[in-house]
Design a protein around this motif. Structure first.
Motif, short mmCIF file in Angstrom:
data_model
loop_
_atom_site.label_atom_id
_atom_site.label_comp_id
_atom_site.label_asym_id
_atom_site.label_seq_id
_atom_site.Cartn_x
_atom_site.Cartn_y
_atom_site.Cartn_z
N THR A 186 78.39 14.48 25.32
CA THR A 186 78.68 15.84 25.77
C THR A 186 78.86 15.89 27.28
O THR A 186 79.78 16.55 27.79
N SER A 187 77.99 15.19 28.01
CA SER A 187 78.07 15.20 29.47
C SER A 187 79.36 14.55 29.96
O SER A 187 80.03 15.08 30.86
N ALA A 188 79.72 13.42 29.37
CA ALA A 188 80.96 12.74 29.77
C ALA A 188 82.18 13.57 29.42
O ALA A 188 83.14 13.65 30.21
N ALA A 189 82.16 14.22 28.25
CA ALA A 189 83.28 15.07 27.85
C ALA A 189 83.43 16.24 28.82
O ALA A 189 84.55 16.61 29.20
N ALA A 190 82.31 16.82 29.24
CA ALA A 190 82.36 17.94 30.18
C ALA A 190 82.99 17.52 31.51
O ALA A 190 83.83 18.24 32.06
N ILE A 191 82.59 16.36 32.01
CA ILE A 191 83.15 15.87 33.28
C ILE A 191 84.64 15.56 33.11
O ILE A 191 85.45 15.85 34.00
#
Length: 603
Positions: free
Chosen positions: A156-161
Motif C-alpha cells: 500500500t505504501s509503495a503504491a501510494a508513492i
C-alpha cells in the motif's frame, strides 16, 4: 440392495443441501438486504441521505482523477462510480463500505491496460468479477490469510508513492510518460524548465486548502454537542460537510477560476464524453491499428493482471470491512460475492475494476450512514452528474485533479506501522521492506509475490527448524541426572524431522553422556507423517546401538498410531510414574551389564 441404499444416500445428501441452500438463514446470509430492509425507518433514511450525498460529492472528483491515473479519459472514472453502489446495497454485509474506483485499482489497471485501451480495462473488470465470485463459491477466501499485514503495508505504501509520483507532471503542468517512480522523478527534473507556473501555483494552493479542510472535521467546532441549539447544530454539520466534501468544493472553485481565466492559462481536463454509458456486454475483442484482437489474445496481453487485480481487490475490500466492522465478525465469503457482482455488472456499464475505498468508507461512516442504502444516493448523484454536468467537467484543471489524488494517497503511506512491527517481531521487517522496495523500484505485482515468498520462507523455516528445549531432570536426592528431557516446540512433520532427530541425538550424546535415559516430550506434536516416522525409527535404532534408553511421553493417539506403525519396540510413557519405571528398568539392566533395551506395555 446396496445400490438402492447408495442411491437413497445420495438423494438424502442432495435434499439436505437443497434445504440448506433455500433456507431462510441462507437467504438472509446471501441477500443481506432482507435483514435490514424490514427494519428501515425515517432515522435510517436521514442518515443514509446525508452520508450518500457526502460520499457522492467525494467520489465524483475522485472518479475523474482516478481515471487519469488509469490512463483513461475521465468519463470512465464516473462510469465506475455508480454500479457498485447499487449492487452492494443488495449484497453487501457492511453498512459503511462504498464500492468504486480507488487509487490502487487505477494504477493496477494502468499497469495492465494495453496501450491505454479502455476495452482492456473493462474486460479486466469483468474477468476480475468472475474470478472473485468463483473464489467465493469455492470458499477460497482463506488464501488471503497468506498475505500478512507487513506485506499489505509495504504494498500500500509503495503504491501510494508510485501514484503520487505519477501526478507530479500534472501538478507542474508538464507532459511526459513514465512507468516507474525513478523514471517519474527523472523526467520531472529533465522537464523542470518547462514548468507552467500557473498550474504549479494552482496545484500547490489546492493541496494546502485540501489539507486544511481535511483537518477541519477533527476540530471541536464541528462536533455536535447535546446542548447545542438547532442553528448551532446545523452550523456544525455544515462545517463537517464542507470538510468531507472538500474535493468537490476545491474542484468546483478551480473550475470556476479556469472558466473565468483565458483558455490557455491552465492545462485543462478537456472534453468529456457526455451522457450515461450504454448498458452492453463487456468487449471480448478489440481493435489495434486496424487489426482485430480476439479474446484469447486480449487475455494473453493482460497476463498476470487477471490474478493480481482480483487479489488486490479482495484484499482492499476485506481489510476495509474488518476495519469498520465495529467488533462484529465479517462474512468474507459474502463480501467476495458482493464484490464479484459489483465488478461483473460494472463491466456492463464500462467500468474499470473496482473495490472498497478506505477514504470514502471513512467519510460514509463519519457521516452517520445507517444501512448500505446510502449507496443509492451516491450512485444517483453520479448518474445525475453524468447526465447533466459532463460538459462543464472540461474546465477542471489537471493540476487540481493531481492535487486531489496526491492528498488522497499520501495518507496511505503506513510509516506509523514500522515501529509497532519492529516491537512485535523484528523478523517481520524483512517482508515489509522486501515488498515495499520491490513494489517501488520494480513492479507492484512482483512486490506482493516477493513479500508472500519471504513470509512463506520464514514460516517454513520455523517449521523445518523448530526450537528444541533440552533440560536435565535430577534424581529426587539430587545425586545425579534422572533423565534428560528434550521438548520440541512444534509439530513433527517431514521438514523438521532431521532437525529434531539431530537435537535429540545431540542431547543423548552431550548432557546424557550416551548412557542417561533421554525422554522426548511430544505434547506439541499434533500429527506425524511417514517421513517423520522413518526418522524417529532411525533415531530409536541409533539409541539402541548405544545401549541408551529412549522414551516418548505425552504422545497423542494419532502420533502414537504413526510411530507404532513402523517402530515395534518403541517405549511410550503416559505418566511420570511410567518414566520412573523406565528409569528403574534402565538402572537394573546397567547393573547387570546388559543392553538397555526397554520393553514396556503400550497400554
Amino acid at each position: 440392495m446396496n445400490q438402492n441404499s447408495n442411491t437413497r444416500s445420495v438423494s438424502d445428501i442432495v435434499q439436505a443441501r437443497a434445504r440448506k441452500f433455500f433456507s431462510k438463514k441462507t437467504l438472509h446470509q446471501r441477500l443481506p438486504i432482507t435483514q435490514w430492509l424490514p427494519k428501515y425507518n425515517l432515522e435510517s433514511l436521514e442518515g443514509d441521505m446525508v452520508a450518500g450525498l457526502t460520499v457522492g460529492l467525494t467520489v465524483i472528483p475522485q472518479g475523474i482523477a482516478y481515471a487519469l491515473v488509469a490512463g483513461l479519459t475521465p468519463n470512465y472514472g464516473l462510469y465506475s462510480a455508480f454500479m457498485g453502489c447499487f449492487v452492494y446495497m443488495f449484497l453487501g454485509s457492511c453498512k459503511d463500505i462504498t464500492i468504486g474506483p480507488t487509487a490502487i485499482m487505477s494504477i493496477m489497471t494502468h499497469e495492465y491496460s494495453v496501450d491505454k485501451n479502455p476495452d482492456y480495462a473493462i474486460l479486466l473488470c469483468f474477468l476480475s468479477g468472475i474470478i472473485i465470485f468463483a473464489a467465493a463459491v469455492c470458499n477460497l477466501g482463506f488464501l488471503i490469510t497468506f498475505i500478512s499485514k507487513p506485506v499489505i503495508a509495504g504494498f500500500t505504501s509503495a503504491a501510494a508513492i508510485s501514484i503520487a509520483s505519477s501526478q507530479l507532471k500534472g501538478l507542474f503542468g508538464l507532459s511526459y510518460q513514465s512507468e516507474s517512480v525513478i523514471e517519474a522523478f527523472s523526467k520531472l527534473f529533465e522537464n523542470i524548465g518547462d514548468t507552467r507556473w500557473q498550474d504549479l501555483t494552482l496545484g500547490l494552493c489546492s493541496i494546502v486548502v485540501l489539507l486544511l479542510m481535511r483537518k477541519l472535521k477533527d476540530l471541536k467546532i464541528t462536533k455536535v454537542q447535546p446542548d447545542d441549539s438547532t442553528y448551532v447544530r446545523i452550523g456544525r454539520k455544515m462545517l463537517f460537510l464542507i470538510s468531507v466534501g472538500r474535493n468537490a468544493i476545491v474542484v468546483i472553485v478551480a473550475g470556476i477560476i479556469a472558466f473565468a481565466a483565458k483558455s490557455d492559462t491552465f492545462t485543462l481536463t478537456g472534453d468529456i464524453e457526455a451522457g450515461l454509458p450504454a448498458f452492453k456486454a463487456p468487449p471480448f475483442s478489440t481493435w489495434d491499428n486496424g487489426t482485430e484482437i480476439y479474446f484469447s489474445e486480449m487475455v494473453s496481453n493482460v497476463g498476470a493482471g487477471i490474478i493480481i487485480i482480483p487479489l488486490i481487490s479482495i484484499l482492499e475490500s476485506i481489510a476495509i470491512a474488518s476495519a469498520f466492522a465495529g467488533g462484529k465478525t465479517i462474512d468474507a465469503t459474502q463480501e467476495m460475492y458482493a464484490l464479484g457482482m459489483c465488478n461483473i455488472l460494472g463491466a456492463f456499464v464500462q467500468s474499470i475494476p473496482v473495490t472498497g475505498s478506505f477514504s470514502r468508507t471513512a467519510v460514509n461512516s463519519t457521516s452517520g450512514v445507517k444501512t448500505p442504502a446510502g449507496g443509492i444516493v451516491t450512485g444517483l448523484l453520479v448518474v445525475l452528474a453524468l447526465a447533466f454536468l459532463t460538459p462543464y467537467f472540461k474546465y477542471i484543471p489537471k493540476a487540481t485533479l493531481s492535487a486531489v489524488i496526491i492528498c488522497a494517497v499520501i495518507f496511505m503511506v503506513e510509516y506509523e506501522t514500522v515501529r509497532p512491527i519492529w516491537k512485535a517481531r523484528q523478523l517481520d521487517q524483512i517482508p515489509l521492506w522486501g515488498t515495499f522496495l520491490t513494489c517501488l523500484f520494480w513492479k507492484l505485482e512482483f512486490g506482493i509475490l516477493v513479500g508472500v515468498g519471504i513470509n512463506l520462507a520464514i514460516l517454513l523455516y520455523g517449521v523445518a527448524r523448530p526450537k528444541v528445549n533440552v533440560s536435565t531432570v535430577l534424581r529426587k536426592d539430587e545425586s545425579g541426572p534422572h533423565y534428560v528431557l528434550v521438548e520440541p516446540r512444534s509439530g513433527l512433520f517431514f521438514p523438521s524431522v532431521d532437525h529434531i532427530r539431530g537435537q535429540v541425538t545431540k542431547a543423548g550424546v552431550g548432557p546424557a553422556e550416551s548412557s542417561v535415559m533421554v525422554v522426548v516430550d511430544c505434547k506439541h506434536f499434533t500429527g506425524i507423517d511417514y517421513t517423520a516416522t522413518k526418522g524417529m525409527k532411525s533415531l530409536c535404532q541409533d539409541f539402541e546401538r548405544r545401549h541408551q534408553p529412549l522414551v516418548f511421553t505425552n504422545v497423542t493417539p494419532g502420533v502414537e498410531r504413526g510411530l507404532c506403525s513402523l517402530i515395534d519396540d518403541i517405549v511410550i510413557a503416559r505418566s511420570s510414574d511410567q518414566i520412573d519405571a523406565a528409569y528403574k528398568i534402565c538402572q537394573h539392566l546397567q547393573l547387570l551389564n546388559r543392553p538397555t533395551k526397554l520393553c514396556m506395555e503400550s497400554n
